[in-house]
Design an enzyme around this catalytic site. Structure first.
Site, PDB file in Angstrom:
ATOM      1  N   SER A   1       2.113  -7.494  -2.253  1.00  0.00           N
ATOM      2  CA  SER A   1       1.927  -6.149  -2.787  1.00  0.00           C
ATOM      3  C   SER A   1       1.681  -5.110  -1.701  1.00  0.00           C
ATOM      4  CB  SER A   1       0.768  -6.137  -3.790  1.00  0.00           C
ATOM      5  OG  SER A   1      -0.398  -6.692  -3.209  1.00  0.00           O
TER       6      SER A   1
ATOM      7  N   HIS B   1      -3.818  -2.949   0.056  1.00  0.00           N
ATOM      8  CA  HIS B   1      -2.886  -1.967  -0.505  1.00  0.00           C
ATOM      9  C   HIS B   1      -2.944  -0.651   0.262  1.00  0.00           C
ATOM     10  CE1 HIS B   1      -2.933  -4.140  -4.683  1.00  0.00           C
ATOM     11  NE2 HIS B   1      -2.328  -4.838  -3.734  1.00  0.00           N
TER      12      HIS B   1
END
Length: 404
Positions: free
Chosen positions: A145, A197
């Site tokens: 991610s 992230h």
């Protein structure tokens, strides 16, 4: 009850077409991540302590391999499924723009830069003089991610969209799209790496603002890799996207707004550089200059009659001293240079037949006469030919050439 064979075949066909439309690198990442998760599931490996990105282990033990293993392993079925479904549209678009080999290089660059940002922020938080906190040094991050957030930033910069929709619920400014997604994920999902992230977003912004310019080689470098014998089998696959020959139908929409301030991946505006990696159709803005070896104007098939018919008509007019009936009654030609407004009356036709040939049509100008005389033709023949050709120099030259 026997299942519906037709509906099953239709779904299988649609799935096959969907999979065939995914370029080779994106589909390879999906397969690798899926196979790795299945193997871990079968052998019962679920600790991930040796493969996740652990800042303390990277610094103290210099386990650099964690930079790449952490993006290939996933913690759960929903984790790998969600990441791969998000990768397919993002990776497919970027791969069609950049090429398969170049995108692989960009992914590796994003993984390394995200890891460096991760280490830097973790060290600053752990050793700041105001409130030291070693939490991020002991955090174990895993999953693809982080790279996805970098791709979101790059794709948003390429698209030129002013706003983006967050799951179809509300629109946000495109510049803040990735950061708002980060906040939404932190609020909705538990056990999500905030720093992983965030570093992916920072890495994507660094790429779009040109901070990695010196680290990205030119097109010749990737073309040399593609031409090597080791990749010959892979390059021949229809899903492989060449660095200098990406699929033109797969490019992202552009915008010509000059207020965009982000610079390109290599230099200048990012889209201008990425679009240069795709084949462009060249359209000449200026008409081609006339070649002196082939005088005269080109004629289309629908504009005028053939040259042989035109020559015979002109010869008949010269010999008879009158205009041909076909010439008078012919309708206006499509795309032609001259058109007849109507059919002349019988009286006008008779008068035209008794009129001297030199007085028919337009009176030849002295300039045209002098040009043809300078070419070696006699003045009397020049005047007659120009009158017959209605002042057209090219047709007059053809008449004079046939007479000579």
């Amino acid at each position: 009850m026997r299942p519906n064979i037709v509906s099953e075949a239709g779904l299988q066909t649609r799935m096959g077409q969907w999979w065939e439309g995914i370029p080779v690198l994106t589909s390879s990442v999906v397969v690798v991540c899926g196979v790795i998760y299945l193997v871990c599931l079968l052998v019962g490996y679920d600790s991930f302590a040796e493969v996740c990105f652990w800042p303390s282990a990277v610094i103290s033990r210099f386990q650099v391999y964690r930079i790449f293993t952490s993006i290939l392993f996933h913690g759960s079925l929903l984790h790998v499924l969600f990441n791969m479904l998000a990768l397919v549209p993002l990776g497919s678009e970027l791969e069609r723009i950049m090429g398969s080999v170049r995108l692989l290089y960009i992914i590796a660059l994003l993984a390394i830069s995200s890891a460096l940002f991760h280490l830097l922020i973790a060290l600053l938080v752990a050793h700041n003089p105001f409130h030291p906190s070693p939490y991020f040094m002991d955090e174990c991050a895993i999953g693809f991610s982080g790279i996805l957030f970098s791709m979101i930033v790059i794709e948003t910069s390429l698209s030129g969209a002013q706003t983006r929709s967050v799951f179809g619920l509300f629109n946000v400014p495109a510049t803040w799209y990735a950061l708002i997604l980060l906040v939404v994920f932190q609020l909705v999902m538990t056990n999500v790496s905030l720093l992983g992230h965030l570093c992916g977003i920072l890495s994507g912004f660094a790429c779009t603002y040109g901070l990695f310019n010196v680290l990205i080689p030119g097109t010749s470098f990737f073309s040399a890799i593609e031409s090597s014998s080791y990749l010959s089998t892979c390059v021949r696959r229809p899903k492989f996207i060449m660095c200098t020959g990406g699929n033109g139908a797969g490019y992202l929409p552009t915008h010509s707004n000059q207020t965009v301030t982000s610079s390109g991946v290599l230099s200048g505006n990012i889209w201008e550089n990425l679009s240069s990696w795709m084949p462009q159709r060249e359209n000449s803005a200026q008409p081609v200059a006339d070649d002196t070896r082939f005088p005269g104007r080109g004629r289309t098939l629908t504009s005028q009659t053939s040259t042989g018919n035109q020559d015979s008509t002109l010869q008949a007019r010269l010999l008879s001293g009158s205009e041909s009936p076909e010439r008078i009654s012919a309708p206006a030609a499509i795309g032609g240079e001259r058109s007849l407004t109507g059919r002349q009356s019988a009286v006008d036709t008779t008068a035209g037949a008794t009129r001297p040939l030199g007085q028919q049509g337009s009176i030849p100008s002295d300039e045209k006469v002098q040009k043809l005389v300078a070419m070696g033709f006699e003045k009397t023949q020049v005047e007659v030919a120009l009158a017959a050709a209605e002042g057209d120099l090219n047709v007059a030259v053809e008449i004079l050439s046939q007479q000579g």
